[in-house]
Scaffold this active site. Sequence first.
Site, short mmCIF file in Angstrom:
data_model
loop_
_atom_site.label_atom_id
_atom_site.label_comp_id
_atom_site.label_asym_id
_atom_site.label_seq_id
_atom_site.Cartn_x
_atom_site.Cartn_y
_atom_site.Cartn_z
N LYS A 20 20.95 -8.41 9.23
CA LYS A 20 21.66 -7.60 10.24
C LYS A 20 20.95 -6.27 10.42
O LYS A 20 20.21 -5.81 9.52
CB LYS A 20 23.11 -7.36 9.85
CG LYS A 20 23.34 -6.57 8.54
CD LYS A 20 23.27 -5.06 8.66
CE LYS A 20 23.36 -4.36 7.30
NZ LYS A 20 23.00 -2.98 7.27
N PRO A 103 13.37 -8.83 3.33
CA PRO A 103 13.01 -7.99 2.19
C PRO A 103 14.26 -7.52 1.43
O PRO A 103 15.31 -7.33 2.03
CB PRO A 103 12.26 -6.82 2.82
CG PRO A 103 12.50 -6.89 4.28
CD PRO A 103 12.93 -8.28 4.61
N ASP A 145 29.38 -5.59 3.32
CA ASP A 145 28.71 -6.27 4.44
C ASP A 145 29.00 -7.77 4.48
O ASP A 145 28.63 -8.45 5.44
CB ASP A 145 27.19 -6.08 4.35
CG ASP A 145 26.77 -4.66 4.70
OD1 ASP A 145 27.55 -3.95 5.35
OD2 ASP A 145 25.65 -4.27 4.33
P1 ATP Z 1 23.00 -3.80 2.43
O1 ATP Z 1 22.31 -3.58 3.77
O2 ATP Z 1 24.14 -4.79 2.47
O3 ATP Z 1 23.34 -2.52 1.71
P2 ATP Z 1 20.42 -4.32 1.34
O4 ATP Z 1 19.73 -5.12 2.40
O5 ATP Z 1 20.10 -2.86 1.31
O6 ATP Z 1 21.96 -4.54 1.47
P3 ATP Z 1 19.96 -6.34 -0.66
O7 ATP Z 1 18.73 -7.02 -0.18
O8 ATP Z 1 21.24 -7.05 -0.50
O9 ATP Z 1 20.07 -4.86 -0.07
O10 ATP Z 1 19.69 -5.96 -2.20
C1 ATP Z 1 20.35 -4.92 -2.86
C2 ATP Z 1 20.31 -5.15 -4.37
O11 ATP Z 1 21.06 -6.32 -4.66
C3 ATP Z 1 18.93 -5.36 -4.94
O12 ATP Z 1 18.77 -4.46 -5.99
C4 ATP Z 1 18.91 -6.79 -5.46
O13 ATP Z 1 18.27 -6.91 -6.72
C5 ATP Z 1 20.37 -7.16 -5.60
N1 ATP Z 1 20.66 -8.55 -5.21
C6 ATP Z 1 21.58 -9.33 -5.77
N2 ATP Z 1 21.61 -10.53 -5.21
C7 ATP Z 1 20.68 -10.54 -4.23
C8 ATP Z 1 20.26 -11.52 -3.29
N3 ATP Z 1 20.77 -12.76 -3.26
N4 ATP Z 1 19.29 -11.17 -2.40
C9 ATP Z 1 18.78 -9.92 -2.43
N5 ATP Z 1 19.15 -8.97 -3.31
C10 ATP Z 1 20.09 -9.26 -4.22
#
Ligand code: ATP
Length: 293
Positions: A20, A103, A145
Amino acid sequence: MLSDEIVINGGRAMARSYAKINLTLDVLDKRADGYHTVKMLMQTVSLFDLVLVDKTQRSITLSSNLKYLPTNEKNLAYKAAELFLSRAGIQGGARIMIHKNIPVAAGLAGGSGNAAAVLCAMNMLYNTNFSARELCDIGAELGADVPYCIMGGTYLVEGVGEILTPVPAMPSCFILIVKPPLNISTASVYEQIDSAPIINRPNTDALISALGRGDTAGIAGGLCNVMESVTVKQHPVIGGIKKKLISNGALGAVMSGSGPSVFGIFNDFEKAKQSADSFAYQYKDVFLVKTKN
Ligand code: ATP
């Protein structure tokens, strides 16, 4: 809804969990329990992870193509399977395989999307018939989210992520996402937001009107993320990417979520592609995608 695209083959579910972007992100309040209430317009894009879930007799296992991704209860997808079984009151298990393209820790809700995919997949594999609302309530326990990722498309998301209001779909256009190699702690961004007044807030209603008119330039002109007031100061590269996207012909550009990904909106594929090629010299994580409704 994410479930609509899940393919079931025997005891296996195959799902795409999409990334998203935030068209807007406003932080409203800090509740007594420490959670922040937010108001954000979210849009699904065509970048996705592949999530395979096999129904098993007992226990949960998880594997992925990324060595550093946790495979235990620290993984949000693992937690989702655990919570699903407990809420459904079922003795069972799941073998989860995730192929990450989104990523990690990028502000693109990759982990939340994986968790949403597991909830929807297990609801189908176990014939539990949880409604969308019930799945979103379970998802909200996992992260702000997750309910949005279960629904997908274009939504106004409020509260702590549990209040979802559909808004007119974003017109089809090209989105160029660039993630610089930075680690940003979401918790520390919230802390700094709490300590200073927010000056530049999004005009969410004006952006919803632009969505209603199908006015891509109006949408691009209204992009706004209050978290940039913290991250752009600390990491000037984020402001630099925004500027370059605009000079490359983007109609607007903004950071997504708590960053560090930045995206630009383009109507013109050629301009978007040229811009993607020039960013690719400098950055590994560059994705030219489309809006997905
Ligand atoms: P958001 O936008 O919802 O805040 P994000 O895109 O910033 O999320 P994610 O990619 O969801 O961040 O990763 C955040 C943290 O969650 C990372 O430190 C990662 O190690 C952990 N994590 C746990 N499960 C997952 C997963 N299935 N995929 C990615 N990261 C994960």
